[in-house]
Design an enzyme around this catalytic site. Structure first.
Site, PDB file in Angstrom:
ATOM      1  N   LYS A 160     145.548  19.143  30.438  1.00 41.09           N
ATOM      2  CA  LYS A 160     146.994  19.168  30.679  1.00 41.09           C
ATOM      3  C   LYS A 160     147.308  18.825  32.132  1.00 41.09           C
ATOM      4  O   LYS A 160     148.169  18.009  32.413  1.00 41.09           O
ATOM      5  CB  LYS A 160     147.569  20.553  30.374  1.00 41.09           C
ATOM      6  CG  LYS A 160     146.974  21.232  29.159  1.00 41.09           C
ATOM      7  CD  LYS A 160     147.614  20.794  27.892  1.00 41.09           C
ATOM      8  CE  LYS A 160     146.897  21.424  26.710  1.00 41.09           C
ATOM      9  NZ  LYS A 160     147.548  21.201  25.449  1.00 41.09           N
ATOM     10  N   ASP A 165     141.463  32.219  30.188  1.00 42.70           N
ATOM     11  CA  ASP A 165     141.670  30.877  29.656  1.00 42.70           C
ATOM     12  C   ASP A 165     142.658  30.194  30.599  1.00 42.70           C
ATOM     13  O   ASP A 165     143.850  30.525  30.618  1.00 42.70           O
ATOM     14  CB  ASP A 165     142.240  30.971  28.235  1.00 42.70           C
ATOM     15  CG  ASP A 165     142.482  29.595  27.636  1.00 42.70           C
ATOM     16  OD1 ASP A 165     142.399  28.599  28.374  1.00 42.70           O
ATOM     17  OD2 ASP A 165     142.767  29.518  26.424  1.00 42.70           O
ATOM     18  N   TRP A 174     147.208  31.228  21.422  1.00 43.99           N
ATOM     19  CA  TRP A 174     146.837  29.874  21.005  1.00 43.99           C
ATOM     20  C   TRP A 174     145.984  30.014  19.741  1.00 43.99           C
ATOM     21  O   TRP A 174     145.045  30.812  19.713  1.00 43.99           O
ATOM     22  CB  TRP A 174     146.052  29.202  22.128  1.00 43.99           C
ATOM     23  CG  TRP A 174     145.588  27.813  21.840  1.00 43.99           C
ATOM     24  CD1 TRP A 174     146.342  26.773  21.359  1.00 43.99           C
ATOM     25  CD2 TRP A 174     144.269  27.300  22.033  1.00 43.99           C
ATOM     26  NE1 TRP A 174     145.576  25.653  21.257  1.00 43.99           N
ATOM     27  CE2 TRP A 174     144.294  25.951  21.662  1.00 43.99           C
ATOM     28  CE3 TRP A 174     143.074  27.844  22.494  1.00 43.99           C
ATOM     29  CZ2 TRP A 174     143.176  25.130  21.731  1.00 43.99           C
ATOM     30  CZ3 TRP A 174     141.965  27.034  22.568  1.00 43.99           C
ATOM     31  CH2 TRP A 174     142.014  25.696  22.184  1.00 43.99           C
TER      32      TRP A 174
HETATM   33  C1  PLP Z   1     145.898  28.273  25.653  1.00 42.50           C
HETATM   34  C2  PLP Z   1     145.018  27.088  25.504  1.00 42.50           C
HETATM   35  N1  PLP Z   1     143.729  27.203  25.813  1.00 42.50           N
HETATM   36  C3  PLP Z   1     142.875  26.180  25.703  1.00 42.50           C
HETATM   37  C4  PLP Z   1     143.316  24.957  25.256  1.00 42.50           C
HETATM   38  C5  PLP Z   1     142.248  23.918  25.183  1.00 42.50           C
HETATM   39  O1  PLP Z   1     142.597  22.646  25.322  1.00 42.50           O
HETATM   40  P1  PLP Z   1     141.520  21.495  25.543  1.00 42.50           P
HETATM   41  O2  PLP Z   1     140.331  21.833  24.726  1.00 42.50           O
HETATM   42  O3  PLP Z   1     142.215  20.285  25.043  1.00 42.50           O
HETATM   43  O4  PLP Z   1     141.234  21.475  26.979  1.00 42.50           O
HETATM   44  C6  PLP Z   1     144.661  24.782  24.892  1.00 42.50           C
HETATM   45  C7  PLP Z   1     145.156  23.518  24.357  1.00 42.50           C
HETATM   46  O5  PLP Z   1     146.196  23.363  23.814  1.00 42.50           O
HETATM   47  C8  PLP Z   1     145.527  25.881  25.031  1.00 42.50           C
HETATM   48  O6  PLP Z   1     146.817  25.797  24.732  1.00 42.50           O
END
Ligand code: PLP
Length: 417
Positions: A264, A227, A146
């Site tokens: 998500k 993560d 990511w």
């Molecule tokens: C791998 C991964 N980690 C963390 C996030 C963090 O998302 P958020 O800050 O919207 O919870 C995302 C969002 O796309 C992600 O794809």
């Protein structure tokens, strides 16, 4: 005495921001803006990882809807949360990640803090880990990963080390390279592990491979930072998707960090509902670590937002609502799986050049197509099909009305290139 005259140009101080460089916009948010501005009725957005229903619309989960109605009927509260966040939410979130039994065993050794979604959890984890070690340990990040991982940790001063995760030729996880990296890493290094549904490749280690990864990490004293942004998206079951985290904490008895996002899996993208917890080795360490988290949180955001945490907490602490949420996860992951299959079938039907089996081997929210940047750009310019430049697609953007068009567009583009 000679007097000095100050001219108008000299009097004007240089801008305080004169040294600020121009940073190009974030690629995926810029792509969403381009998509929104596109007036073509056939446009398809496979860029940002946000769930869409079978009509291509954002989906409010029935469990979230119900929790929201209950909260509203109880009256609105606009008071501050404590610095560490809503206690019931923090505890329930950690319980989701670890499962009730392991959570019960570990509770006293956990340091838990509510965070600004998954990104905020990663950032807070970085701040905490930075405060624990000098010199700073390296942070190992899979390649690809990511895009924000490197940005978050390098902005905190960590040196990020990318390691080969994916074999472009075989279109699989490159486990040998992964294990070799871990064997060579300096003890005390931090390793970012996608708990499930690896973004962008959709390739996760098998359970046996997780065990190999865990064993080497333990032997080398590497710190696992999970993560967990897509729990429930792989299989529809949070318990199955949480295997790696639970294995490391329970079987290997390792200290670990877990960065959770409910963006998500509850569709609470804008509410920024997240949680960071550390499984530590002792009650005292957990108490101290949590106190540091509290101090860091205070100086960063003072205290986290309440509304989304209340919704998530209502869902997780009621048997009925939790069951509804599990059913919602099955709906989302099931629809994604069927669209993955539909895209594969349509690519075969149109004779699209290439091998598409990897697409149906992958899991989670994304498909990794292996298209060249030229083809990706042509798909956008000529066919109004938007995807990340590395040809990662958010499968949730597909539905019965557009999947055939997307496959045909890909086949035509590959023929033309
Ligand atoms: C791998 C991964 N980690 C963390 C996030 C963090 O998302 P958020 O800050 O919207 O919870 C995302 C969002 O796309 C992600 O794809």
């Amino acid at each position: 005495m000679a007097t000095q005259t100050i001219t108008a140009t000299e009097a004007k101080p240089a801008s305080f921001f004169a040294t600020a460089p121009y940073i190009p916009p974030d690629a995926i948010f810029a792509l969403t803006a381009e998509y929104n501005a596109d007036s073509c009725p056939q446009k398809v957005n496979l860029g940002q990882g946000t769930y869409r229903d079978e009509n291509g619309q954002p989906w409010v989960l029935p469990s979230v809807q119900k929790a929201r109605d209950t909260l509203l009927s109880q009256g609105l509260y606009h008071e501050y949360l404590p610095i560490l966040g809503l206690e019931s939410f923090r505890n329930e979130a950690a319980k989701v990640a670890l499962g009730a039994e392991l959570y019960g065993k570990q509770r006293a050794k956990l340091a838990i803090c509510q965070s600004l979604s998954g990104t905020g959890a990663l950032h807070l984890a970085g701040l905490l880990l930075r405060s624990c070690r000098s010199p700073l340990p390296r942070v190992y990040v899979p390649s690809p990963t990511w895009s924000n991982h490197i940005q978050v940790f390098s902005s905190l001063g960590f040196q990020c080390e990318s390691f080969k995760y994916y074999d472009e030729q075989k279109k699989t996880l490159d486990i040998e390279s992964y294990l070799a990296t871990l064997r060579a890493a300096e003890p005390g290094s931090i390793v970012i592990l996608h708990a499930c549904a690896h973004n962008p490749t959709g390739c996760d280690p098998s359970r046996e491979q997780w065990k190999q990864i865990g064993a080497i990490m333990k032997e080398r004293s590497l710190f696992p930072l999970f993560d967990a942004a897509y729990l429930g998206f792989n299989s529809g079951s949070v318990d199955d998707d949480a295997f790696a985290m639970r294995y490391v904490v329970d079987e290997l008895q390792m200290e670990a960090g877990v960065c959770m996002s409910f963006a998500k899996n509850m569709g609470l993208y804008g509410e920024r509902v997240g949680c960071l917890f550390f499984a530590t080795g002792s009650e005292k360490t957990a108490k101290n670590t949590q106190s540091v988290l509290e101090m860091l949180q205070r100086s960063e955001v003072s205290n986290p937002p309440a509304y989304g945490a209340r919704i998530a907490s209502a869902i997780l602490s009621s048997d009925d609502l939790r069951d509804m949420w599990y059913a919602d996860l099955t709906t989302m992951s099931g629809r994604i799986r069927s669209m993955r299959r539909a895209l594969y079938d349509a690519l075969i039907k149109y004779g699209a050049h290439g091998s598409w089996e990897p697409l149906i081997r992958q899991s989670g929210m994304f498909g990794f197509l292996g298209l060249s940047p030229y083809v990706v750009n042509k798909l956008k310019e000529k066919y109004h099909v938007y995807m990340a430049s590395n040809s990662r697609i958010s499968i949730a953007g597909l539905n019965p009305s557009n999947v055939d068009y997307v496959a045909r567009s890909i086949a035509e583009c590959l023929d033309e290139s």
